[in-house]
Design an enzyme around this catalytic site. Sequence first.
Site, mmCIF file in Angstrom:
data_model
loop_
_atom_site.group_PDB
_atom_site.id
_atom_site.type_symbol
_atom_site.label_atom_id
_atom_site.label_comp_id
_atom_site.label_asym_id
_atom_site.label_seq_id
_atom_site.Cartn_x
_atom_site.Cartn_y
_atom_site.Cartn_z
ATOM 1 N N GLU A 130 0.842 -1.188 0.000
ATOM 2 C CA GLU A 130 0.000 0.000 0.000
ATOM 3 C C GLU A 130 0.880 1.243 0.000
ATOM 4 O O GLU A 130 1.949 1.252 0.624
ATOM 5 C CB GLU A 130 -0.903 0.006 1.234
ATOM 6 N N ASP A 189 -4.680 -7.838 6.349
ATOM 7 C CA ASP A 189 -5.717 -8.765 5.898
ATOM 8 C C ASP A 189 -5.226 -10.205 5.818
ATOM 9 O O ASP A 189 -6.012 -11.137 6.020
ATOM 10 C CB ASP A 189 -6.240 -8.347 4.533
#
Length: 401
Positions: free
Chosen positions: A154, A170
């Site tokens: 990210e 996640d």
Amino acid sequence: MLRTLKRRVMAAGLSIATVLGGSLLATGVPSPAHAAVPDTIPLTITNNSGRGEQVYVYNLGTQLSTGRQGWADASGTFHPWPAGGNPPTPAPDASIPGPAAGRSTTIRVPKFSGRIYFSYGQKMVFRLTTGGLVQPAVQNPTDPNRNILFNWSEYTLNNDGLWLNSTQVDMFSAPYSVGVRRADGSTVSTGRLKPGGYNGVFNALRGQSGGWADLIQTRPDGTVLRALSPLYGVETGALPASILDDYVNRVWQKYSGTTLTVTPFGDRPDVKYYGRVSGDVMNFTNSSGAVVTSFQKPDASSVFGCHRRLDAPNDQVRGPISRTLCAGFHRTTLLANPDQPDSGAAGFYQEPATNHYSRIVHAHMADGKAYGFAFDDVGNHESLVHDGNPRQASLTLDPFD
């Protein structure tokens, strides 16, 4: 379990948003010190995985200058997503051919807030709804990416610089590390596992009683693909919904007679909030004694997701308190330390019922840094690189050992 980009731009986006001091989607007025950050910077992807499959790369996110969702090609050119549908419609093929084993490929990344996905051996499946891009949700057994080996990093690149992370919020999957080269030529990196760390994480989960081994997902042929986060473990039934009940109950009992002091800003030690439990509610007051926010007793989903009863809006009061409280629950330090956050990691994950997933991931990182949960940056334990004037970024696909 479809998740669109509206859920949040990045899995750990709220964490980085707090670092930025504002919304990830707001570029603001560029400061003179950082006005020279170019519209795109090079990102070199190096394939040290030792695997022979074709690698596919995707750069997906939100264009900060317009707020539009879309993808960037290898040159950094932005392409907005077309309108989606209900049911979701196929997204355009945004894949970029990645490097072969032992080789590198350099692409350019624009001023985005988004994700760099990469997959091995097969292109990923992306779809569009009327609300935007549907992110992979492999906790759902019918997700089309369920049996694809993939992962993502990210990042936010804006007028104030680059924030680039290695995330396990996640899932824990295909290993990689990230880095940035600064204007003076020095580099900083994070996310690399210890030798043997990739298999070590899975072996440690298999050896942890209580359902933690059930977080591991494999292909029908037995190939290990990933380990899901404990939030998805609770959602799928791999972990019992009551897994944290005893700890949460003991925390609530402790602070019905003791004050929990939260100092949420490292650079503002004078800002403190004081928590006391009354019934099923923990009320926080400021230094004047006024109640500023309250939290219902959280369940495991609220803790592991840092959401619902521990929601953390991007504000200056509830969000920072919730982030600190959520980190204390994940690291199970709230009984041992009434002054949060903790200054060091020595006392983290010591309770029998704790976030063993995050504990194990951190233990197998070369620098001890990881994003084992959304607010792992509380106390600066996250795997994140940042520079206000980046010259080049890197993403290294690491060995599966």
